[in-house]
Write a protein that holds these residues in place. Structure first.
Motif, PDB file in Angstrom:
ATOM      1  N   THR A  37     -16.931 -35.820 -19.904  1.00 37.48           N
ATOM      2  CA  THR A  37     -15.511 -36.969 -19.187  1.00 37.48           C
ATOM      3  C   THR A  37     -16.382 -36.183 -17.922  1.00 37.48           C
ATOM      4  OG1 THR A  37     -13.981 -35.675 -19.016  1.00 37.48           O
ATOM      5  CG2 THR A  37     -14.077 -37.029 -20.581  1.00 37.48           C
ATOM      6  N   LEU A  38     -16.096 -36.802 -16.869  1.00 31.68           N
ATOM      7  CA  LEU A  38     -17.251 -37.133 -15.822  1.00 31.68           C
ATOM      8  C   LEU A  38     -15.820 -37.335 -14.722  1.00 31.68           C
ATOM      9  CD1 LEU A  38     -20.769 -37.981 -14.263  1.00 31.68           C
ATOM     10  CD2 LEU A  38     -19.122 -38.810 -13.354  1.00 31.68           C
ATOM     11  N   GLU A  39     -16.001 -36.890 -13.618  1.00 34.05           N
ATOM     12  CA  GLU A  39     -14.298 -37.238 -12.478  1.00 34.05           C
ATOM     13  C   GLU A  39     -15.419 -37.337 -11.424  1.00 34.05           C
ATOM     14  OE1 GLU A  39     -10.734 -35.312 -13.551  1.00 34.05           O
ATOM     15  OE2 GLU A  39     -11.908 -34.143 -14.926  1.00 34.05           O
ATOM     16  N   VAL A  40     -15.341 -37.675 -10.234  1.00 36.40           N
ATOM     17  CA  VAL A  40     -15.674 -37.729  -8.979  1.00 36.40           C
ATOM     18  C   VAL A  40     -14.486 -36.474  -8.899  1.00 36.40           C
ATOM     19  CG1 VAL A  40     -16.421 -38.856  -7.183  1.00 36.40           C
ATOM     20  CG2 VAL A  40     -16.557 -39.506  -9.065  1.00 36.40           C
ATOM     21  N   VAL A  41     -15.404 -35.995  -7.271  1.00 33.96           N
ATOM     22  CA  VAL A  41     -14.284 -34.916  -6.825  1.00 33.96           C
ATOM     23  C   VAL A  41     -14.713 -35.143  -5.887  1.00 33.96           C
ATOM     24  CG1 VAL A  41     -13.788 -32.541  -6.598  1.00 33.96           C
ATOM     25  CG2 VAL A  41     -14.150 -32.887  -9.061  1.00 33.96           C
ATOM     26  N   ARG A  42     -15.869 -35.272  -5.263  1.00 33.20           N
ATOM     27  CA  ARG A  42     -15.344 -35.657  -3.578  1.00 33.20           C
ATOM     28  C   ARG A  42     -16.684 -36.434  -4.120  1.00 33.20           C
ATOM     29  NH1 ARG A  42     -17.775 -30.412  -2.057  1.00 33.20           N
ATOM     30  NH2 ARG A  42     -19.590 -31.264  -2.627  1.00 33.20           N
ATOM     31  N   ASP A  43     -16.789 -37.804  -2.442  1.00 31.59           N
ATOM     32  CA  ASP A  43     -17.867 -39.057  -2.844  1.00 31.59           C
ATOM     33  C   ASP A  43     -17.975 -38.762  -0.935  1.00 31.59           C
ATOM     34  OD1 ASP A  43     -19.360 -40.808  -3.530  1.00 31.59           O
ATOM     35  OD2 ASP A  43     -17.748 -41.956  -3.796  1.00 31.59           O
ATOM     36  N   LEU A  99     -22.412 -25.277  -9.864  1.00 29.04           N
ATOM     37  CA  LEU A  99     -21.295 -24.142  -9.836  1.00 29.04           C
ATOM     38  C   LEU A  99     -21.617 -23.134 -10.886  1.00 29.04           C
ATOM     39  CD1 LEU A  99     -18.883 -26.173  -7.100  1.00 29.04           C
ATOM     40  CD2 LEU A  99     -21.280 -25.148  -6.098  1.00 29.04           C
ATOM     41  N   PRO A 100     -21.386 -21.836 -10.706  1.00 29.99           N
ATOM     42  CA  PRO A 100     -21.411 -21.287  -9.491  1.00 29.99           C
ATOM     43  C   PRO A 100     -23.311 -20.342  -8.658  1.00 29.99           C
ATOM     44  CG  PRO A 100     -21.215 -20.152 -10.525  1.00 29.99           C
ATOM     45  CD  PRO A 100     -21.231 -21.271 -11.534  1.00 29.99           C
ATOM     46  N   TRP A 101     -23.685 -21.457  -8.992  1.00 30.34           N
ATOM     47  CA  TRP A 101     -24.976 -20.540  -8.513  1.00 30.34           C
ATOM     48  C   TRP A 101     -25.698 -21.674  -7.188  1.00 30.34           C
ATOM     49  CZ3 TRP A 101     -25.143 -16.445 -10.846  1.00 30.34           C
ATOM     50  CH2 TRP A 101     -25.251 -16.425 -11.457  1.00 30.34           C
ATOM     51  N   ALA A 102     -25.053 -23.255  -7.121  1.00 26.72           N
ATOM     52  CA  ALA A 102     -25.169 -23.934  -6.339  1.00 26.72           C
ATOM     53  C   ALA A 102     -24.771 -23.856  -4.403  1.00 26.72           C
ATOM     54  CB  ALA A 102     -24.811 -25.463  -6.684  1.00 26.72           C
ATOM     55  N   ARG A 103     -24.933 -22.016  -3.950  1.00 26.87           N
ATOM     56  CA  ARG A 103     -23.897 -22.523  -3.053  1.00 26.87           C
ATOM     57  C   ARG A 103     -25.351 -22.040  -1.707  1.00 26.87           C
ATOM     58  NH1 ARG A 103     -23.243 -16.695  -6.388  1.00 26.87           N
ATOM     59  NH2 ARG A 103     -21.027 -17.041  -6.870  1.00 26.87           N
ATOM     60  N   GLU A 104     -25.120 -23.460  -1.180  1.00 30.32           N
ATOM     61  CA  GLU A 104     -25.793 -23.912   0.267  1.00 30.32           C
ATOM     62  C   GLU A 104     -25.541 -23.393   1.100  1.00 30.32           C
ATOM     63  OE1 GLU A 104     -26.734 -27.496  -0.573  1.00 30.32           O
ATOM     64  OE2 GLU A 104     -26.412 -27.241  -2.660  1.00 30.32           O
ATOM     65  N   VAL A 105     -26.000 -23.128   2.681  1.00 30.47           N
ATOM     66  CA  VAL A 105     -25.776 -22.511   3.755  1.00 30.47           C
ATOM     67  C   VAL A 105     -26.459 -23.898   4.959  1.00 30.47           C
ATOM     68  CG1 VAL A 105     -26.081 -20.981   5.384  1.00 30.47           C
ATOM     69  CG2 VAL A 105     -25.468 -19.959   3.004  1.00 30.47           C
ATOM     70  N   GLN A 143     -17.747 -30.535   5.794  1.00 33.39           N
ATOM     71  CA  GLN A 143     -17.917 -31.396   5.704  1.00 33.39           C
ATOM     72  C   GLN A 143     -19.133 -31.656   4.743  1.00 33.39           C
ATOM     73  OE1 GLN A 143     -16.849 -35.181   5.718  1.00 33.39           O
ATOM     74  NE2 GLN A 143     -18.830 -35.286   4.281  1.00 33.39           N
ATOM     75  N   GLU A 144     -19.307 -31.756   3.042  1.00 34.37           N
ATOM     76  CA  GLU A 144     -20.642 -31.938   2.281  1.00 34.37           C
ATOM     77  C   GLU A 144     -21.310 -33.546   2.162  1.00 34.37           C
ATOM     78  OE1 GLU A 144     -23.076 -31.001  -0.016  1.00 34.37           O
ATOM     79  OE2 GLU A 144     -22.160 -29.223   0.853  1.00 34.37           O
ATOM     80  N   LEU A 145     -22.730 -32.855   2.284  1.00 36.76           N
ATOM     81  CA  LEU A 145     -23.038 -34.237   1.809  1.00 36.76           C
ATOM     82  C   LEU A 145     -23.248 -34.951   1.485  1.00 36.76           C
ATOM     83  CD1 LEU A 145     -26.414 -33.276   4.226  1.00 36.76           C
ATOM     84  CD2 LEU A 145     -25.048 -35.234   4.776  1.00 36.76           C
ATOM     85  N   MET A 146     -23.138 -33.822  -0.293  1.00 39.58           N
ATOM     86  CA  MET A 146     -23.910 -34.114  -1.942  1.00 39.58           C
ATOM     87  C   MET A 146     -22.003 -34.617  -2.236  1.00 39.58           C
ATOM     88  SD  MET A 146     -26.724 -33.870  -1.986  1.00 39.58           S
ATOM     89  CE  MET A 146     -27.418 -33.366  -3.822  1.00 39.58           C
ATOM     90  N   PRO A 147     -22.319 -36.010  -3.468  1.00 38.26           N
ATOM     91  CA  PRO A 147     -21.165 -35.587  -4.356  1.00 38.26           C
ATOM     92  C   PRO A 147     -21.026 -34.143  -4.860  1.00 38.26           C
ATOM     93  CG  PRO A 147     -22.987 -37.220  -4.878  1.00 38.26           C
ATOM     94  CD  PRO A 147     -23.337 -35.765  -3.750  1.00 38.26           C
ATOM     95  N   LEU A 148     -20.306 -34.605  -5.571  1.00 35.49           N
ATOM     96  CA  LEU A 148     -19.263 -33.448  -6.428  1.00 35.49           C
ATOM     97  C   LEU A 148     -18.821 -34.312  -7.575  1.00 35.49           C
ATOM     98  CD1 LEU A 148     -19.612 -30.551  -7.008  1.00 35.49           C
ATOM     99  CD2 LEU A 148     -16.926 -30.365  -5.686  1.00 35.49           C
ATOM    100  N   THR A 203     -20.309 -29.758 -10.699  1.00 39.33           N
ATOM    101  CA  THR A 203     -21.927 -29.764 -10.681  1.00 39.33           C
ATOM    102  C   THR A 203     -22.356 -31.273  -9.213  1.00 39.33           C
ATOM    103  OG1 THR A 203     -23.632 -30.421 -11.154  1.00 39.33           O
ATOM    104  CG2 THR A 203     -22.416 -31.792 -12.474  1.00 39.33           C
ATOM    105  N   GLN A 204     -23.417 -30.378  -8.161  1.00 41.20           N
ATOM    106  CA  GLN A 204     -23.679 -31.528  -7.736  1.00 41.20           C
ATOM    107  C   GLN A 204     -24.514 -32.892  -7.742  1.00 41.20           C
ATOM    108  OE1 GLN A 204     -25.457 -29.455  -4.202  1.00 41.20           O
ATOM    109  NE2 GLN A 204     -23.386 -28.971  -3.423  1.00 41.20           N
ATOM    110  N   ASP A 205     -25.142 -32.623  -8.833  1.00 40.36           N
ATOM    111  CA  ASP A 205     -26.131 -33.782  -9.742  1.00 40.36           C
ATOM    112  C   ASP A 205     -25.579 -33.207 -10.907  1.00 40.36           C
ATOM    113  OD1 ASP A 205     -28.062 -35.474 -10.756  1.00 40.36           O
ATOM    114  OD2 ASP A 205     -29.148 -34.949  -9.610  1.00 40.36           O
ATOM    115  N   PRO A 206     -25.134 -34.225 -12.464  1.00 37.99           N
ATOM    116  CA  PRO A 206     -25.148 -33.267 -13.741  1.00 37.99           C
ATOM    117  C   PRO A 206     -26.927 -33.639 -14.169  1.00 37.99           C
ATOM    118  CG  PRO A 206     -23.616 -35.331 -13.114  1.00 37.99           C
ATOM    119  CD  PRO A 206     -24.561 -35.182 -12.089  1.00 37.99           C
ATOM    120  N   GLY A 207     -27.924 -33.874 -13.669  1.00 35.18           N
ATOM    121  CA  GLY A 207     -29.532 -33.723 -13.783  1.00 35.18           C
ATOM    122  C   GLY A 207     -29.634 -34.930 -15.381  1.00 35.18           C
ATOM    123  N   ARG A 208     -29.958 -33.934 -16.231  1.00 38.10           N
ATOM    124  CA  ARG A 208     -30.616 -34.566 -17.858  1.00 38.10           C
ATOM    125  C   ARG A 208     -29.161 -35.044 -18.782  1.00 38.10           C
ATOM    126  NH1 ARG A 208     -34.034 -37.654 -21.138  1.00 38.10           N
ATOM    127  NH2 ARG A 208     -33.581 -37.529 -22.662  1.00 38.10           N
TER     128      ARG A 208
END
Length: 530
Positions: free
Chosen positions: A178-184, A418-424, A433-438, A459-464
């Motif tokens: 299932t896919l849910e929008v946490v942040r948009d 996450l947990p690897w997509a740690r951006e500064v 405020q985060e630019l990307m959806p989650l 994830t910010q982008d589920p990709g494939r």
């Protein structure tokens, strides 16, 4: 049983069908031809190509960037752009393919160019078209905030149907999660007209445009395991014209099989073309794409990268004469063949120039031979190599002359999950405020959990996974080439690395490589020459 990539050594790909030996390849004559042209080529500066300009692209032209100069080379000579469907605004929004694939940016689109176009046109350039140049088409078109993802990260909106469509039939795929929008923050995934609850349920993700040069390497069919994807064992897509399997390395999510289908998809979605492209238009575009090569030829400190013997990695002419689609083995066919003699001091150069050339050589050695432990990377540590596995940059970025992955498929190094997509400074776990959806991905109880990320994945982008519907594909992306690297920042599919050093720092953190500052400097100097 489906064949899978069972082992990968530095320089030799071993599959269930055996190993592919490689042979030496020299391009000294091509390098000599490049030197002969040095100083005689038109310099395009950092100029912008407008749709419908009609000016031809010379056989070779150079463009300035922060690290030096890029050369664009067409093996068939001058390209006449007047009336050419790649350069003409054939859709109603005023764009042409060249709008997002600029020669000065290595046939991609740099953030510097995007920002300059906003300032020069007040946001009226076609690249800011609401359909994908805005965070969501429903936002006020003239406001900078409506285009923040494009202006701050160089990202275009990609709207994908949910659930995914079945590439082998007319229906849809039942996802394993299932896919849910946490942040948009852009508002598109929750929008009643464009979002998941709209009449045409759509997931909006945001990605960088890929370069349309050196494409014979990208679409090669030398992957050697028949009609299967090397990293997953699943059936590969097929060319609709001849039924042959394709390598699926063309787009970030591998959703289209060929250059022609990609051009048709881009015309419909990005140019908003309301008709099908004609066979003649598609042939014009794909023929040109097969002829264009782009690479750096000049470094701001080292000077002419083609000076002296042994620099067979440098310049687009060498690319045009390389062995396409083969795994570099670092003994006879290097991934990036810079010989030790290239780094020998040249008496006509200054000490500073010779030291930079030595640094570039050391960076090439780091790329090929500096080992580190790779762990928890889906479709790398899950294909029989072990977890962790001790390898080098050239293990995955191993294709001769480009640094693409020779084995077809996609993998997750952690740029979006996450947990690897740690951006500064963007940290998905804070209140900033985060630019990307989650998105929250929850794998169904009747399928195995993701081997490294578990049953619930942020994830910010589920990709494939937005194409396949599989839990194990969440966050996986088809890697890109390293050529023309200096001309097309920012990097990664989500634009999260603003410059080459941030790319190196990401890998250093992700895999705990512990590069020294000198190693980082040398590797950066090397990547900037490609």
């Amino acid at each position: 049983m489906k064949p899978r990539l069972s082992h990968l050594l530095l320089g030799v790909a071993v599959t269930s069908f055996g190993w592919q030996a490689v042979t030496a390849q020299s391009s000294d004559e091509a390098a000599a031809a490049q030197v002969a042209h040095a100083g005689e080529l038109p310099n395009g500066g950092n100029g912008w190509w407008e749709p419908g300009e009609g000016r031809p692209i010379p056989e070779a032209i150079e463009y300035e960037n922060d690290h030096g100069r890029l050369r664009l080379y067409n093996v068939d000579g001058e390209v006449l752009t007047e009336g050419h469907p790649f350069f003409e605004p054939i859709g109603p929004n005023g764009r042409a393919c060249v709008s997002c694939h600029q020669p000065a940016d290595g046939m991609s689109l740099s953030l510097r160019s995007i920002r300059e176009r906003w300032e020069e046109t007040g946001g009226s350039d076609p690249i800011f078209a609401a359909i994908d140049g805005a965070n969501c088409p429903n936002l006020p078109q003239g406001e900078e905030a409506s285009h923040s993802l494009l202006l701050e990260r160089g990202l275009f909106r990609i709207g994908l149907p949910w659930p995914p469509r079945d590439p082998w039939g007319d229906g849809t795929i039942e996802p394993e999660f299932t896919l849910e929008v946490v942040r948009d923050p852009g508002g598109c995934n929750t929008d009643p007209e464009y979002g998941l609850d709209s009449a045409n349920p759509t997931v909006s993700v945001y990605r960088r445009p890929r370069m349309v040069a050196n494409l014979p390497y990208v679409v090669h069919r030398n992957f050697g395991i028949g009609p299967f994807v090397g990293k997953t064992g699943e059936p590969a897509l097929r060319d609709p014209e001849n039924g042959e399997p394709v390598n699926m390395n063309l787009m970030a999510d591998a959703r289209v099989p060929t250059l022609a289908t990609q051009a048709s998809d881009a015309a419909a979605t990005h140019l908003q073309l309301l008709r099908a492209m004609t066979p003649a238009e598609l042939a014009q575009i794909t023929d040109m794409q097969g002829q264009l090569f782009a690479a750096q030829v000049y470094d701001n400190v080292a000077g002419d990268l083609l000076a002296g013997p042994g620099g067979n990695a440098f310049g687009p002419e060498n690319l045009a004469h390389g062995d396409i689609g083969f795994l570099g083995n670092n003994t006879t066919r290097w991934v990036f063949p810079v010989a030790a003699e290239w780094a020998e001091p040249l008496p006509e150069l200054t000490d500073e120039q010779n030291e930079r050339r030595a640094s570039i050589w050391r960076g090439q050695q780091i790329y090929h031979f500096r080992t580190f432990w790779i762990s928890d990377s889906m479709h790398l540590n899950s294909v029989g190599l072990g977890n962790p596995v001790k390898r080098t940059c050239a293990t995955c970025h191993g294709m001769h002359m480009t640094g693409l992955d020779t084995a077809n498929g996609w993998m997750d190094i952690g740029t979006t999950n996450l947990p690897w997509a740690r951006e500064v400074p963007q940290n998905p776990w804070t209140d900033e405020q985060e630019l990307m959806p989650l998105f929250r991905i929850t794998c169904r109880d009747d399928v195995p959990p993701h081997p490294f990320l578990g049953r619930v994945i942020y994830t910010q982008d589920p990709g494939r996974a937005l194409i396949s519907g599989r839990c194990n594909d969440v966050g996986t992306i088809v890697m890109q080439q390293f050529r023309a690297f200096a001309s097309r920042a920012p990097y990664f599919s989500n634009g999260s690395a603003a410059n080459i050093r941030e790319v190196i720092d990401f890998y250093d953190r992700r895999y705990n490589i512990q590069y020294s500052e000198q190693e980082k400097t040398d590797l950066e100097n090397f990547l900037a020459t490609l």
